[in-house]
Enzyme design. Structure first.
Site: not given
Length: 839
Positions: A219, A221, A223-225, A251, A365
């Site tokens: 999953c 988006a 996209g930082s990870k 995604d 999170c």
């Protein structure tokens, strides 16, 4: 090497200038559709599902007088009694810490960012942060934000992640921080840094990525990870070589895929594939076992498996409450309950796709144990002894984390429940047994719609993920030992899980002034058994004449949980029409009369000793269509035009040690406008995907390396180099290279177009004038380096066009600005401040 930073998307939708561009068959048209609207509303539909929470009111219209504040605006109320009651009962923190916990939740979230260590100029950026910004900010804002206004995060390797004592809003508003804010915006735009919440950086670090790993971000988006994973694999590569590792970023939602592509384009890597699938149905690209038992022992089906999987699932997101103040008003306990089954099924499918010996990180999170420990316990229960929850307390020792909970309760419609036996009869189909900390491994039966799955020894696969229709899912559990009263309240004893959930990690905000996060690290020690995928089967031929059925997932008219998390108002175009899908499936049948197209994929299947009776079942070659089987997605085609490839190799003098053949792809069926380069690992995935009938819905892949030009200057090669692919190709180019002094290189960047006679170095101007018209590379000649040894990882070079009387720079404005900043930092040459010259 150079770090190219221009778009890599091969998707027919790209993001440019706030508009959306559709490329179909080489033609383009623009549609004014703001991108941001789709993402800011990502969780709105989820919050609207709850009948207990009214829809958010629309903000009042601004006052007619210019500059007058909105009189109806009120600051957000950072209170929610239900939130406080829920987490007090769950004992998320100790009672004596509660006030400190809530106090930090009401404070703005500090800004954080990460430096891309694989970019060409990361040492310059680190030096500027340490020697310039850190000192100046400490002197200017230390009274307001403390002495450590900016500092590296102690737990992040290499001091590559930085913490600021002020929020993103304060960064924008404070005049003293204006220069630093502009620095962050620019470096983020070109891919040198990534602005990311600190706790969001944690999950990839526990994957223990190695240089040869195949990695799935289920999953992905925004996209930082994914970008962080790409940094890791490019840091581990040998100089001058592409990394062997591969990242597949997936995604569900097409708009979120666009955002994912936009955010990862800065990396310009040949080792990334972006896909668009429901995570819990991500294809394994396998051949279904359906053949005579005589071949049972000798046949080993090929399938897609991963060494590492990042399973950062959709969640209620209350761990981000510090940066999303609307969460205070919208939060309710039902949000986590609704998402629990989806999270279990996504993570369980991730375990299925994981290689034996591989590692998967499950993360959210959210602070809710129903979304965290309950999901991990269910994964362990279903997997039996095949999966182990790892103790990673020795990794990242400076990261402050707390052990996972071993007990929790479930709240439903205001009532507290300790076991599934406490659930009212009319709610047993909604409040599931897996939400509770039970420990049963007795045989259970799960009914998912019309599908019955027997679960033995903890192995189960529940395939109905429709959260809005969870009443269709009925779980009954036997043999649960509990120590509670059926009519218990939240003050009585609760059930403890016997799984080692203390090995999970819970990060709470007041420990290190961050957001909240949950992480669990799982290791697959043996294969899962008892799982069979249901769906339409297509007959396919394999070697030695054995018949194997190619497994296809049935296409649904609607995606079950899209209405809760990701369905957007103007996006229903991605669904495949039933008639068209049937036609495409029929087209997958073999056709021995098909001729090869120059730009099409056509992998060969090998056959030996096929009996005549078996020949009627299928032909010996797979026909792959020039049209993708996925509606709205352009096909991925291997570029095989030998004339064009030889022309490119000859024109630029590309060394034969650089593998072009078989590594070039395009998405244009005729007269390809753009040619992209893919790594060997991506090539293998494409070939597998072709063999199984395009099960992967590929939205983007590869790095753009060549573009067709329309110049009439008499260039003998129809394609020019693309700046984003230059870093990869530069060490292997032997022709069309010019070496410029820092002053002339700076002038090229500053003015973009220069007449040959205007260069300060007459020799350089003469060499440029003597060059045949067409694309060329201009390399910055630093110090006393010899021209034959200059093309290493520190080389700075740009793509230019040698016209009739001028040299023209073919680099995007952000990248030109970035290079001018480097020239100013290294050589003291003043960066251009005239916007007309840069833009």
């Amino acid at each position: 090497m150079l770090a190219a930073r221009s778009p890599i998307s091969l998707h027919h939708r790209t993001i440019a200038g706030g508009q959306r561009r559709r490329c179909v068959g080489g033609s383009e048209r623009k549609r004014d559709r703001p991108l941001g609207r789709h993402f800011t509303q990502a969780l709105e539909s989820l919050w609207r599902q709850s009948p207990r929470i009214p829809p958010p009111p629309r903000p009042a219209a601004a006052a007619a007088t210019r500059g007058e504040a909105n009189p109806s605006w009120q600051p957000p109320v950072l209170e929610n009694a239900a939130f406080e009651e829920y987490y007090k009962v769950q004992q998320i923190v100790r009672r004596e810490e509660w006030d400190a916990f809530m106090s930090v939740l009401r404070k703005p979230l500090p800004a954080t960012f990460r430096i891309n260590a694989s970019c060409q100029f990361y040492k310059d950026i680190c030096s500027k942060l340490e020697n310039d910004f850190r000192r100046s900010l400490e002197s200017e804002v230390s009274n307001e934000y403390g002495e450590d206004a900016i500092r590296p995060l102690p737990w992040y390797p290499g001091n590559l992640a930085w913490h600021l004592n002020f929020s993103r809003k304060e960064l924008r508003k404070n005049q003293a921080l204006e220069g630093f804010h502009e620095f962050l915006k620019h470096e983020s735009e070109v891919g040198n840094i990534t602005r990311q919440e600190a706790v969001s950086m944690v999950p990839p670090l526990f994957l223990n990525v190695q240089p040869d790993h195949c990695i799935l971000d289920m999953c992905a988006a925004p996209g930082s990870k994914t970008f962080q994973l790409l940094e890791m694999i490019h840091q581990s590569k040998e100089q001058g070589l592409l990394p062997r590792a591969l990242v597949i970023a997936n995604d569900l939602n097409v708009q979120r895929c666009d955002l994912l592509i936009h955010n990862t384009k800065r990396m310009c890597t040949a080792n990334l594939i972006v896909t668009n699938h429901e995570a819990e149905k991500f294809p394994d690209c396998s051949f279904e076992k359906d053949y005579s038992e005589a071949y049972m022992d000798s046949y080993m089906p090929q399938r897609l498996e991963f060494d590492r999987i990042l399973c950062d699932v959709p969640c209620s997101g209350d761990g981000t409450i510090r940066k999303g103040h609307d969460m205070w008003r919208k939060w309710n306990s039902g949000m986590g309950n609704q998402l629990h089954l989806l999270q279990v099924n996504i993570a369980m499918h991730g375990i299925e796709l994981l290689k034996v010996g591989g590692r998967m990180v499950y993360s959210t999170c959210s602070m809710n144990p129903v979304e965290n420990e309950a999901v991990v316990a269910e994964l362990l229960r279903r997997s039996g002894n095949s999966v182990e929850l790892l103790d990673v307390s020795g990794e990242l020792p400076e990261l402050v984390r707390r052990p996972g909970l071993s007990s929790w309760k479930v709240q439903d419609r205001g009532s507290w429940l300790q076991t599934h036996d406490d659930v009212p009869k009319d709610r047993k189909n909604v409040v599931l047994p897996s939400m509770f900390p039970s420990n049963s491994t007795e045989q259970r039966r799960t009914v998912c719609g019309d599908v019955e799955v027997n679960i033995d020894n903890g192995i189960s696969f529940s395939r109905n993920h429709n959260i809005e229709e969870t009443s269709k899912v009925n779980h009954d559990m036997d043999g649960v030992s509990v120590n509670s009263n059926k009519n218990s309240d939240h003050g009585s004893d609760i059930v403890n899980s016997k799984f080692p959930l203390h090995r999970c990690m819970r990060i709470v905000p007041h420990d290190q002034n961050s957001g909240a996060f949950f992480i669990a690290v799982l290791h697959k020690s043996s294969p899962l058994y008892g799982y069979q995928r249901h769906g339409t089967k297509i007959q396919h031929m394999l070697a030695k004449g054995r018949i194997v059925h190619l497994q296809k997932e049935p296409e649904q008219e609607t995606r079950p949980y899209e209405t809760i998390l990701t369905r957007q108002q103007n996006n229903d175009s991605e669904e495949v029409d039933d008639a068209e899908l049937l036609s495409r499936r029929q087209n997958l049948s073999t056709d021995n009369q098909t001729t090869k197209g120059k730009n099409s994929i056509e992998p060969e299947m090998v056959f030996d000793d096929v009996e005549s009776g078996q020949a009627e079942v299928g032909e010996r070659r797979t026909k792959l269509q020039k049209q993708s089987r996925w509606k709205g997605i352009d096909p991925v085609l291997f570029f095989k035009d030998e004339v064009v490839i030889k022309s490119i190799i000859s024109f630029f003098g590309i060394n034969e040690s650089f593998p072009l053949q078989g590594h070039l792809v395009t998405r244009s069926t005729d007269n390809a406008r753009r040619i992209y380069y893919i790594s060997k690992s991506v090539k293998e995935i494409l070939e597998l995907n072709a063999e199984v009938g395009e099960q992967l819905k590929i939205a983007s892949l590869g790095v753009k390396m060549f573009e067709r030009h329309r110049s009439k200057d008499g260039c003998s090669c129809a394609y020019r180099l693309s700046y984003e692919g230059l870093s990869l190709l530069l060490p292997y180019i032997n022709k069309r290279i010019l070496y410029a002094s820092p002053l002339d290189f700076h002038r090229l960047l500053q003015y973009r177009t220069i007449n040959f006679a205007r260069f300060s170095d007459a020799r350089f101007g003469e060499e440029a004038a003597s060059l045949m018209p067409g694309c060329c590379v201009v390399v910055l000649l630093e110090g006393h380096k010899h021209v034959h040894s200059i093309k290493d990882s520190s080389t700075i070079a740009i793509v230019c066009w040698r016209g009739k009387g001028t040299m023209n720079v073919m680099v995007s404005p952000p990248d030109r600005k970035d290079l001018l900043e480097r020239m100013a930092y290294r050589f003291g040459l003043k960066a251009c401040t005239d916007d007309d010259k840069i833009n």
